[in-house]
Design an enzyme around this catalytic site. Structure first.
Site, mmCIF file in Angstrom:
data_model
loop_
_atom_site.group_PDB
_atom_site.id
_atom_site.type_symbol
_atom_site.label_atom_id
_atom_site.label_comp_id
_atom_site.label_asym_id
_atom_site.label_seq_id
_atom_site.Cartn_x
_atom_site.Cartn_y
_atom_site.Cartn_z
ATOM 1 N N GLY A 8 -21.830 -36.078 -21.542
ATOM 2 C CA GLY A 8 -22.503 -35.329 -22.610
ATOM 3 C C GLY A 8 -21.558 -35.128 -23.787
ATOM 4 O O GLY A 8 -21.690 -34.163 -24.543
ATOM 5 N N GLN A 12 -23.575 -31.108 -28.501
ATOM 6 C CA GLN A 12 -22.894 -29.950 -29.098
ATOM 7 C C GLN A 12 -21.701 -29.480 -28.259
ATOM 8 O O GLN A 12 -20.580 -29.340 -28.762
ATOM 9 C CB GLN A 12 -23.895 -28.799 -29.237
ATOM 10 C CG GLN A 12 -23.235 -27.458 -29.540
ATOM 11 C CD GLN A 12 -24.191 -26.277 -29.514
ATOM 12 O OE1 GLN A 12 -24.554 -25.767 -30.551
ATOM 13 N NE2 GLN A 12 -24.591 -25.833 -28.334
ATOM 14 N N ASP A 13 -21.928 -29.235 -26.980
ATOM 15 C CA ASP A 13 -20.861 -28.676 -26.149
ATOM 16 C C ASP A 13 -19.755 -29.684 -25.900
ATOM 17 O O ASP A 13 -18.576 -29.324 -25.850
ATOM 18 C CB ASP A 13 -21.422 -28.205 -24.793
ATOM 19 C CG ASP A 13 -22.317 -26.999 -24.935
ATOM 20 O OD1 ASP A 13 -22.572 -26.585 -26.082
ATOM 21 O OD2 ASP A 13 -22.755 -26.471 -23.906
ATOM 22 N N LEU A 57 -25.312 -41.380 -15.927
ATOM 23 C CA LEU A 57 -25.578 -40.456 -14.810
ATOM 24 C C LEU A 57 -26.657 -40.977 -13.867
ATOM 25 O O LEU A 57 -26.825 -40.461 -12.766
ATOM 26 C CB LEU A 57 -25.972 -39.070 -15.343
ATOM 27 C CG LEU A 57 -24.808 -38.230 -15.897
ATOM 28 C CD1 LEU A 57 -25.337 -37.011 -16.657
ATOM 29 C CD2 LEU A 57 -23.857 -37.776 -14.786
ATOM 30 N N LEU A 78 -21.548 -32.216 -18.612
ATOM 31 C CA LEU A 78 -22.419 -31.595 -19.621
ATOM 32 C C LEU A 78 -23.601 -32.508 -19.948
ATOM 33 O O LEU A 78 -24.499 -32.115 -20.683
ATOM 34 C CB LEU A 78 -21.625 -31.318 -20.905
ATOM 35 C CG LEU A 78 -20.239 -30.687 -20.759
ATOM 36 C CD1 LEU A 78 -19.642 -30.404 -22.129
ATOM 37 C CD2 LEU A 78 -20.308 -29.402 -19.947
ATOM 38 N N ALA A 80 -27.049 -34.358 -19.841
ATOM 39 C CA ALA A 80 -28.369 -34.004 -19.300
ATOM 40 C C ALA A 80 -29.448 -34.341 -20.310
ATOM 41 O O ALA A 80 -29.168 -34.512 -21.494
ATOM 42 C CB ALA A 80 -28.435 -32.497 -19.007
ATOM 43 N N SER A 127 -27.562 -23.442 -16.204
ATOM 44 C CA SER A 127 -28.272 -22.886 -17.364
ATOM 45 C C SER A 127 -29.047 -21.623 -17.015
ATOM 46 O O SER A 127 -29.602 -21.501 -15.910
ATOM 47 C CB SER A 127 -29.257 -23.955 -17.859
ATOM 48 O OG SER A 127 -30.215 -23.387 -18.702
ATOM 49 N N GLU A 129 -31.823 -21.082 -17.998
ATOM 50 C CA GLU A 129 -33.214 -21.502 -17.794
ATOM 51 C C GLU A 129 -33.571 -21.486 -16.300
ATOM 52 O O GLU A 129 -34.752 -21.466 -15.948
ATOM 53 C CB GLU A 129 -33.448 -22.898 -18.362
ATOM 54 C CG GLU A 129 -33.546 -22.948 -19.881
ATOM 55 C CD GLU A 129 -34.815 -22.310 -20.449
ATOM 56 O OE1 GLU A 129 -35.883 -22.461 -19.846
ATOM 57 O OE2 GLU A 129 -34.719 -21.646 -21.487
ATOM 58 N N TYR A 151 -36.956 -29.080 -16.684
ATOM 59 C CA TYR A 151 -35.528 -28.928 -16.992
ATOM 60 C C TYR A 151 -34.912 -27.834 -16.097
ATOM 61 O O TYR A 151 -33.870 -28.049 -15.467
ATOM 62 C CB TYR A 151 -35.359 -28.575 -18.473
ATOM 63 C CG TYR A 151 -33.962 -28.136 -18.846
ATOM 64 C CD1 TYR A 151 -32.956 -29.072 -19.083
ATOM 65 C CD2 TYR A 151 -33.642 -26.780 -18.959
ATOM 66 C CE1 TYR A 151 -31.669 -28.667 -19.411
ATOM 67 C CE2 TYR A 151 -32.365 -26.378 -19.289
ATOM 68 C CZ TYR A 151 -31.377 -27.320 -19.522
ATOM 69 O OH TYR A 151 -30.103 -26.914 -19.844
ATOM 70 N N LYS A 155 -32.053 -28.249 -13.210
ATOM 71 C CA LYS A 155 -30.793 -27.497 -13.282
ATOM 72 C C LYS A 155 -30.558 -26.682 -12.003
ATOM 73 O O LYS A 155 -29.418 -26.503 -11.580
ATOM 74 C CB LYS A 155 -30.779 -26.581 -14.512
ATOM 75 C CG LYS A 155 -30.483 -27.306 -15.820
ATOM 76 C CD LYS A 155 -29.012 -27.739 -15.931
ATOM 77 C CE LYS A 155 -28.702 -28.436 -17.236
ATOM 78 N NZ LYS A 155 -27.345 -29.003 -17.293
ATOM 79 N N ARG A 186 -25.647 -27.717 -33.222
ATOM 80 C CA ARG A 186 -26.853 -27.679 -32.404
ATOM 81 C C ARG A 186 -27.860 -28.685 -32.959
ATOM 82 O O ARG A 186 -27.998 -28.845 -34.179
ATOM 83 C CB ARG A 186 -27.423 -26.266 -32.470
ATOM 84 C CG ARG A 186 -28.506 -25.964 -31.465
ATOM 85 C CD ARG A 186 -28.076 -26.217 -30.062
ATOM 86 N NE ARG A 186 -28.633 -25.262 -29.113
ATOM 87 C CZ ARG A 186 -28.864 -25.555 -27.840
ATOM 88 N NH1 ARG A 186 -28.598 -26.766 -27.373
ATOM 89 N NH2 ARG A 186 -29.324 -24.639 -27.015
HETATM 90 P P1 GDP Z 1 -34.437 -22.978 -24.656
HETATM 91 O O1 GDP Z 1 -34.241 -21.528 -24.401
HETATM 92 O O2 GDP Z 1 -33.442 -23.838 -23.978
HETATM 93 O O3 GDP Z 1 -35.815 -23.452 -24.411
HETATM 94 O O4 GDP Z 1 -34.081 -23.165 -26.240
HETATM 95 P P2 GDP Z 1 -34.997 -23.489 -27.498
HETATM 96 O O5 GDP Z 1 -34.151 -23.209 -28.698
HETATM 97 O O6 GDP Z 1 -35.598 -24.850 -27.404
HETATM 98 O O7 GDP Z 1 -36.199 -22.448 -27.404
HETATM 99 C C1 GDP Z 1 -35.964 -21.063 -27.407
HETATM 100 C C2 GDP Z 1 -37.297 -20.314 -27.507
HETATM 101 O O8 GDP Z 1 -37.853 -20.551 -28.788
HETATM 102 C C3 GDP Z 1 -38.362 -20.739 -26.497
HETATM 103 O O9 GDP Z 1 -38.978 -19.573 -26.005
HETATM 104 C C4 GDP Z 1 -39.359 -21.529 -27.335
HETATM 105 O O10 GDP Z 1 -40.687 -21.493 -26.835
HETATM 106 C C5 GDP Z 1 -39.244 -20.772 -28.654
HETATM 107 N N1 GDP Z 1 -39.749 -21.535 -29.807
HETATM 108 C C6 GDP Z 1 -40.699 -21.138 -30.684
HETATM 109 N N2 GDP Z 1 -40.930 -22.078 -31.593
HETATM 110 C C7 GDP Z 1 -40.098 -23.120 -31.304
HETATM 111 C C8 GDP Z 1 -39.889 -24.394 -31.910
HETATM 112 O O11 GDP Z 1 -40.500 -24.779 -32.897
HETATM 113 N N3 GDP Z 1 -38.928 -25.189 -31.338
HETATM 114 C C9 GDP Z 1 -38.210 -24.790 -30.240
HETATM 115 N N4 GDP Z 1 -37.278 -25.593 -29.738
HETATM 116 N N5 GDP Z 1 -38.415 -23.602 -29.645
HETATM 117 C C10 GDP Z 1 -39.343 -22.774 -30.170
#
Ligand code: GDP
Length: 332
Positions: A8, A12-13, A57, A78, A80, A127, A129, A151, A155, A186
Site C-alpha cells: 500500500g 496516503q498512509d 496481495l 497497508l 487493501a 480499521s 470499520e 470492507y 478487515k 487523502r
Molecule cells: P469511511 O468511514 O471509511 O467509510 O470513510 P469515508 O470518508 O468514505 O466516509 C465517512 C462517512 O461519510 C460515511 O458515513 C459516509 O456514508 C459519509 N458520506 C456522506 N457523503 C459522502 C460522500 O459523498 N463520499 C464519501 N466517501 N462518504 C460520504
C-alpha cells in the site's frame, strides 16, 4: 540499517510511513502491484528513496519473492481495497485483497523468516470499520466487532488471522485498529477530502456545489501523519499486541462541512451542498469514537493535530492545488 517493507506504498498512509521511516534511518522497500502502475511513477518523483519491489496481495509466490528480495526486519501491510463504498460493488475482490491478502502475507513471512529466532515483525492495518454497528461507546481493543460492509468484514478476517498467527506460531504480529485518519494526501473519494476540495473549488469559482450522501454520521478523525508513528511504535515493543489509535473526539460530517467552508469564508454552506442517494450506503456506520488509552499508556503515543487544524491544513492544500491547476491566485 533496519529494513522496512510496506504494502500500500502508493496510498496516503504508505507515503507518510515511508517518509517517517526514512527519517528514522530505515531502508524502505515498497511493494508495487501491476504493470506500469501510474502511481509508482508519481511516487518515484515524490519519494525517490523508496526501493520498489513487485508483488501482489492476491499472489502468495509473489509475496515470498518480494520478501526474499527485501529481507525486511519489519513488514507493514497497508495494502487493501480501502474504500468502503467500493467494497459493496466489488465484495469478492475486497475479501480477496483486504482479507485473504493478510493471510498470504503472514504465510510469506513464515516461509521467509518469521520464526521466533529470526523474526520479521508484522503490522496489520486494521480499521475502526470493524466496529460497524457499535456495541459500546467509545470503542476499545475489547469492543466486539459488527462490521457493516464487505470492507469491514474483510478487515475483521485480517485482524483475526493476525491475532491467530501470533498465538499459533509466535509471530511478532500487531494489529493497529486505526480510526479514520486523513490529510492532504487523502484520496478525493473519501468524505473529508471531497469536502475540503469542494470548499476550495467553490471559493475559487471552479464549482458551485458538492453532492454528498449521509451527512449525519459521526467519525473520530485524526491526522495520518500522527497515526503512522503509532504503527512504528507497535513494532518496537517487547511483546506484540493490538492497539486502538484514535483522537477520542467525534464530529458529524456536517461539522466537517461547516468548518471547511468557514475556512474559505463561506458561512451559508447549505446553499452549496446537495444530497443524492447514490452516495448513501446499503448499510451505514453511524458513529465511531475510539478510546486510545492503551496506546497512550503503553506506547506513549498521542495525536498532535486537532480536527480543526486538520481541516484547515487540508483546505489550504486544496486551495493551493486547485488555484495552481486553474492558473488562479487564491483570493484573500
Ligand atoms: P469511511 O468511514 O471509511 O467509510 O470513510 P469515508 O470518508 O468514505 O466516509 C465517512 C462517512 O461519510 C460515511 O458515513 C459516509 O456514508 C459519509 N458520506 C456522506 N457523503 C459522502 C460522500 O459523498 N463520499 C464519501 N466517501 N462518504 C460520504
Amino acid at each position: 540499517m533496519p529494513r522496512a517493507f510496506i504494502t500500500g506504498i502508493t496510498g496516503q498512509d504508505g507515503r507518510h510511513l515511508a517518509e517517517f521511516l526514512h527519517g528514522k534511518g530505515y531502508e524502505v522497500f515498497g511493494m508495487i502491484t501491476g504493470q506500469n502502475n501510474p502511481k509508482a511513477t508519481m511516487l518515484r518523483e515524490e519519494l525517490p528513496f523508496i526501493e520498489f519491489v513487485p508483488g501482489d496481495l492476491a499472489d502468495l509466490p509473489s509475496l515470498v519473492k518480494a520478501l526474499t528480495v527485501a529481507q525486511p526486519d519489519e513488514v507493514y501491510n497497508l495494502g487493501a481495497i480501502s474504500f468502503v463504498a467500493m467494497s459493496f460493488n466489488q465484495a469478492e475482490l475486497t475479501a480477496n485483497i483486504t482479507g485473504l491478502g493478510v493471510l498470504r502475507m503472514l504465510e510469506a513471512i513464515r516461509m521467509v523468516g518469521g520464526n521466533e529466532d529470526n523474526a520479521i515483525r508484522f503490522y496489520q492495518a486494521s480499521s475502526s470499520e470493524m466496529f460497524g454497528k457499535v456495541r459500546e461507546t467509545p470503542q476499545t481493543e475489547l469492543t466486539p466487532f459488527h462490521p457493516r460492509s464487505p470492507y469491514g468484514c474483510a478487515k475483521v478476517f485480517g485482524h483475526d488471522i493476525t491475532v491467530n498467527y501470533r498465538e499459533s506460531y509466535g509471530l511478532y504480529a500487531c494489529s493497529g485498529i486505526l480510526f479514520n485518519h486523513e490529510g492532504p494526501r487523502r484520496g478525493l473519494e473519501f468524505v473529508t477530502r471531497k469536502v475540503t476540495n469542494a470548499a476550495a473549488r467553490i471559493k475559487l469559482g471552479l464549482q458551485e456545489h458538492v453532492v454528498l450522501g449521509n451527512i449525519d454520521s459521526k467519525r473520530d478523525w485524526g491526522f495520518a501523519g500522527d497515526y503512522v508513528k503509532a504503527m512504528w511504535l507497535m513494532l518496537q515493543q517487547d511483546q506484540p499486541a493490538d492497539y486502538v489509535i484514535s483522537t477520542g473526539v467525534m464530529h458529524t460530517i456536517e461539522d466537517l462541512i461547516r468548518l471547511a467552508f468557514a475556512e474559505v469564508g463561506i458561512e451559508d454552506w447549505q446553499s452549496h451542498v446537495r444530497q443524492d442517494q447514490r452516495f448513501f450506503r446499503p448499510a451505514e456506520v453511524d458513529l465511531l469514537i475510539g478510546d486510545a488509552t492503551k496506546a497512550k499508556t503503553q506506547l506513549g503515543w498521542e495525536p498532535e493535530v486537532t480536527f480543526a487544524d486538520l481541516v484547515s491544513m487540508m483546505v489550504a492544500n486544496d486551495l493551493e492545488i486547485e488555484a495552481k491547476k486553474a492558473g488562479l491566485t487564491i483570493p484573500s
